[in-house]
Design an enzyme around this catalytic site. Structure first.
Site, PDB file in Angstrom:
ATOM      1  N   ASP A 277     -17.795   6.376  -1.671  1.00  0.00           N
ATOM      2  CA  ASP A 277     -16.525   6.327  -0.933  1.00  0.00           C
ATOM      3  C   ASP A 277     -16.240   7.741  -0.424  1.00  0.00           C
ATOM      4  O   ASP A 277     -16.897   8.713  -0.833  1.00  0.00           O
ATOM      5  CB  ASP A 277     -15.402   5.823  -1.866  1.00  0.00           C
ATOM      6  CG  ASP A 277     -14.056   5.674  -1.139  1.00  0.00           C
ATOM      7  OD1 ASP A 277     -14.055   5.479   0.090  1.00  0.00           O
ATOM      8  OD2 ASP A 277     -13.008   5.766  -1.811  1.00  0.00           O
TER       9      ASP A 277
ATOM     10  N   ARG B 179       0.876  -1.177   0.000  1.00  0.00           N
ATOM     11  CA  ARG B 179       0.000   0.000   0.000  1.00  0.00           C
ATOM     12  C   ARG B 179       0.907   1.218   0.000  1.00  0.00           C
ATOM     13  O   ARG B 179       1.713   1.407   0.912  1.00  0.00           O
ATOM     14  CB  ARG B 179      -0.908   0.012   1.225  1.00  0.00           C
ATOM     15  CG  ARG B 179      -1.604   1.354   1.406  1.00  0.00           C
ATOM     16  CD  ARG B 179      -2.694   1.336   2.448  1.00  0.00           C
ATOM     17  NE  ARG B 179      -3.860   0.619   1.983  1.00  0.00           N
ATOM     18  CZ  ARG B 179      -5.081   0.746   2.515  1.00  0.00           C
ATOM     19  NH1 ARG B 179      -5.284   1.573   3.531  1.00  0.00           N
ATOM     20  NH2 ARG B 179      -6.090   0.056   2.041  1.00  0.00           N
TER      21      ARG B 179
ATOM     22  N   CYS C 184     -16.645   1.292   0.668  1.00  0.00           N
ATOM     23  CA  CYS C 184     -15.442   0.488   0.955  1.00  0.00           C
ATOM     24  C   CYS C 184     -14.935   0.710   2.375  1.00  0.00           C
ATOM     25  O   CYS C 184     -14.150  -0.079   2.869  1.00  0.00           O
ATOM     26  CB  CYS C 184     -14.359   0.768  -0.076  1.00  0.00           C
ATOM     27  SG  CYS C 184     -13.415   2.240   0.235  1.00  0.00           S
TER      28      CYS C 184
ATOM     29  N   GLN D 282     -10.103  -4.244  -3.135  1.00  0.00           N
ATOM     30  CA  GLN D 282     -11.429  -3.836  -2.675  1.00  0.00           C
ATOM     31  C   GLN D 282     -12.476  -4.247  -3.702  1.00  0.00           C
ATOM     32  O   GLN D 282     -13.522  -4.821  -3.363  1.00  0.00           O
ATOM     33  CB  GLN D 282     -11.455  -2.315  -2.461  1.00  0.00           C
ATOM     34  CG  GLN D 282     -12.795  -1.781  -1.987  1.00  0.00           C
ATOM     35  CD  GLN D 282     -13.144  -2.254  -0.590  1.00  0.00           C
ATOM     36  OE1 GLN D 282     -12.340  -2.127   0.323  1.00  0.00           O
ATOM     37  NE2 GLN D 282     -14.332  -2.815  -0.406  1.00  0.00           N
TER      38      GLN D 282
ATOM     39  N   ARG E  83     -13.266  -8.914   2.203  1.00  0.00           N
ATOM     40  CA  ARG E  83     -11.867  -8.636   1.852  1.00  0.00           C
ATOM     41  C   ARG E  83     -11.010  -9.867   2.134  1.00  0.00           C
ATOM     42  O   ARG E  83     -10.180 -10.271   1.328  1.00  0.00           O
ATOM     43  CB  ARG E  83     -11.349  -7.437   2.665  1.00  0.00           C
ATOM     44  CG  ARG E  83     -11.989  -6.097   2.326  1.00  0.00           C
ATOM     45  CD  ARG E  83     -11.586  -5.641   0.931  1.00  0.00           C
ATOM     46  NE  ARG E  83     -10.147  -5.522   0.792  1.00  0.00           N
ATOM     47  CZ  ARG E  83      -9.425  -4.456   1.154  1.00  0.00           C
ATOM     48  NH1 ARG E  83     -10.032  -3.402   1.661  1.00  0.00           N
ATOM     49  NH2 ARG E  83      -8.112  -4.415   0.962  1.00  0.00           N
TER      50      ARG E  83
ATOM     51  N   HIS F  45      -7.506   0.459  -6.352  1.00  0.00           N
ATOM     52  CA  HIS F  45      -7.716  -0.349  -5.141  1.00  0.00           C
ATOM     53  C   HIS F  45      -8.373  -1.665  -5.566  1.00  0.00           C
ATOM     54  O   HIS F  45      -9.521  -1.969  -5.201  1.00  0.00           O
ATOM     55  CB  HIS F  45      -8.590   0.425  -4.156  1.00  0.00           C
ATOM     56  CG  HIS F  45      -8.535  -0.089  -2.746  1.00  0.00           C
ATOM     57  ND1 HIS F  45      -7.706  -1.128  -2.353  1.00  0.00           N
ATOM     58  CD2 HIS F  45      -9.220   0.286  -1.621  1.00  0.00           C
ATOM     59  CE1 HIS F  45      -7.875  -1.358  -1.058  1.00  0.00           C
ATOM     60  NE2 HIS F  45      -8.787  -0.519  -0.601  1.00  0.00           N
TER      61      HIS F  45
HETATM   62  N1   CP Z   1     -11.321  -0.286   2.537  1.00  0.00           N
HETATM   63  C1   CP Z   1     -10.030  -0.261   2.938  1.00  0.00           C
HETATM   64  O1   CP Z   1      -9.090  -0.527   2.179  1.00  0.00           O
HETATM   65  O2   CP Z   1      -9.889   0.072   4.249  1.00  0.00           O
HETATM   66  P1   CP Z   1      -8.496   0.347   5.011  1.00  0.00           P
HETATM   67  O3   CP Z   1      -7.953   1.653   4.502  1.00  0.00           O
HETATM   68  O4   CP Z   1      -8.872   0.401   6.462  1.00  0.00           O
HETATM   69  O5   CP Z   1      -7.557  -0.774   4.702  1.00  0.00           O
HETATM   70  N1  NVA Z   2     -10.393   6.348  -1.494  1.00  0.00           N
HETATM   71  C1  NVA Z   2      -9.904   6.029  -0.176  1.00  0.00           C
HETATM   72  C2  NVA Z   2     -10.053   4.575   0.092  1.00  0.00           C
HETATM   73  C3  NVA Z   2      -9.659   4.137   1.471  1.00  0.00           C
HETATM   74  C4  NVA Z   2      -9.736   2.670   1.659  1.00  0.00           C
HETATM   75  C5  NVA Z   2      -8.469   6.481  -0.009  1.00  0.00           C
HETATM   76  O1  NVA Z   2      -7.678   6.291  -0.950  1.00  0.00           O
HETATM   77  O2  NVA Z   2      -8.136   7.041   1.026  1.00  0.00           O
END
Ligand code: CP
Ligand code: NVA
Length: 299
Positions: A210, A100, A251, A130, A279, A127
């Site tokens: 989101d 990440r 999400c 997700q 997930r 992502h």
């Molecule tokens: N939805 C998601 O990826 O959540 P986190 O940022 O908590 O991992």
């Molecule tokens: N769009 C959000 C998703 C978090 C899981 C972000 O990138 O922060």
């Protein structure tokens, strides 16, 4: 050839179907696979996470493997070691590298040098894990994916892009409603782009939203974003415009009162907590598919 999962379209429609199907099996029998027995999976976090970290760690343990969480400050990468050298070294120890981070280019570079699968656990633009879990949720709800209509309302961000890409692979019609300034920059896969949230949700089987301010966004822009995106809030009135059986999706993390109302987030029509659980099942099926024992050499 080493397979990666960076934007989601790396899996063919047939492979995607198989992974979703397998995720369902693993959900019914969570301890039935030892696919990662005695193997380690590196989980690199350069951004915070609740769901992704917990679901990957727990899922890898359920597959008999060892999840090794590496935060930014744990790695020499944070002191200037190259992505290439990091990929070479990690590939000699682990069955897969999940990451990440912000830049998609960094993940692509890591994958280009790794000899084990690289999995994108969220970047500024994508992502895909997700979206994979979301397809499992949709399939559980409707018994199929092909031909479903999913409307995404709000910021045209990483989650929207992945739904467009992975949804198209599964035959889901994805419609994305965002204000022009926050729209996906270019058409993605076969997604239908509009600035009209009501038009997008008409007849939809699922309505998804989101956060309005993502981790990659400038926090200074938050107030402006909230103002511009407020007509796109997912509330009961908007959900009523969708099909009578429509479900609400998110999400997470959520900001009740911003992109979604508390009534929808905790209401009868949400499948949001199911998404969060899925997930783990979806990622287990993905890792099982990608991380079959790989040679531990770089050359
Ligand atoms: N939805 C998601 O990826 O959540 P986190 O940022 O908590 O991992
Ligand atoms: N769009 C959000 C998703 C978090 C899981 C972000 O990138 O922060």
């Amino acid at each position: 050839m080493t397979r990666h999962f960076l934007i989601g379209s790396e899996l063919s429609p047939e492979e995607l179907r198989a992974v979703i199907e397998r995720a369902g099996e693993l959900k019914s029998a969570p301890l039935s696979s030892d696919a990662l027995a005695k193997r380690t999976v590196a989980l690199i976090f350069q951004r915070p996470s609740t769901r992704t970290r917990v679901s990957f760690e727990a899922g890898i343990a359920e597959l008999g493997g060892h999840p090794m969480v590496l935060r930014t400050e744990d790695l020499q990468l944070s002191r200037g070691e190259s992505v290439r050298d990091t990929a070479y070294v990690l590939s000699r120890h682990v069955a897969a590298i999940c990451i990440r981070t912000g830049p998609d280019e960094l993940v692509a570079e890591l994958a280009s040098h790794a000899t084990v699968p690289v999995v994108n656990m969220l970047t500024a633009e994508n992502h895909p894990c997700q979206a994979l879990a979301d397809l499992l949720t949709l399939r559980e709800e409707f018994g199929r994916l092909e031909g479903l209509k999913l409307a995404y309302v709000g910021d045209g961000n990483n989650v929207a892009r992945s739904l467009a890409i992975v949804g198209a692979q599964a035959g889901v019609e994805v419609r994305i409603a965002s204000p022009a300034a926050y729209s996906l920059e270019e058409p993605v896969a076969e997604a239908i782009l509009t600035d009209d949230p009501r038009a997008a949700v008409q007849g939809a089987d699922a309505v998804y939203t989101d956060v309005w301010v993502s981790m990659s966004d400038d926090p200074e822009s938050a107030a402006h974003r909230v103002q511009e995106l407020s007509p796109y809030r997912l509330d009961d009135r908007l959900l009523d415009q969708a099909a009578p059986h429509a479900i609400a999706m998110h999400c997470l993390p959520a900001h009740p009162g911003e992109e979604i109302t508390a009534e929808v987030l905790y209401g009868q029509r949400q499948r949001i907590w199911q998404q969060a659980e899925n997930r783990r099942h979806a990622q287990k099926a993905l890792l099982e598919y990608l991380a079959v024992p790989a040679p531990l050499a770089v050359e």
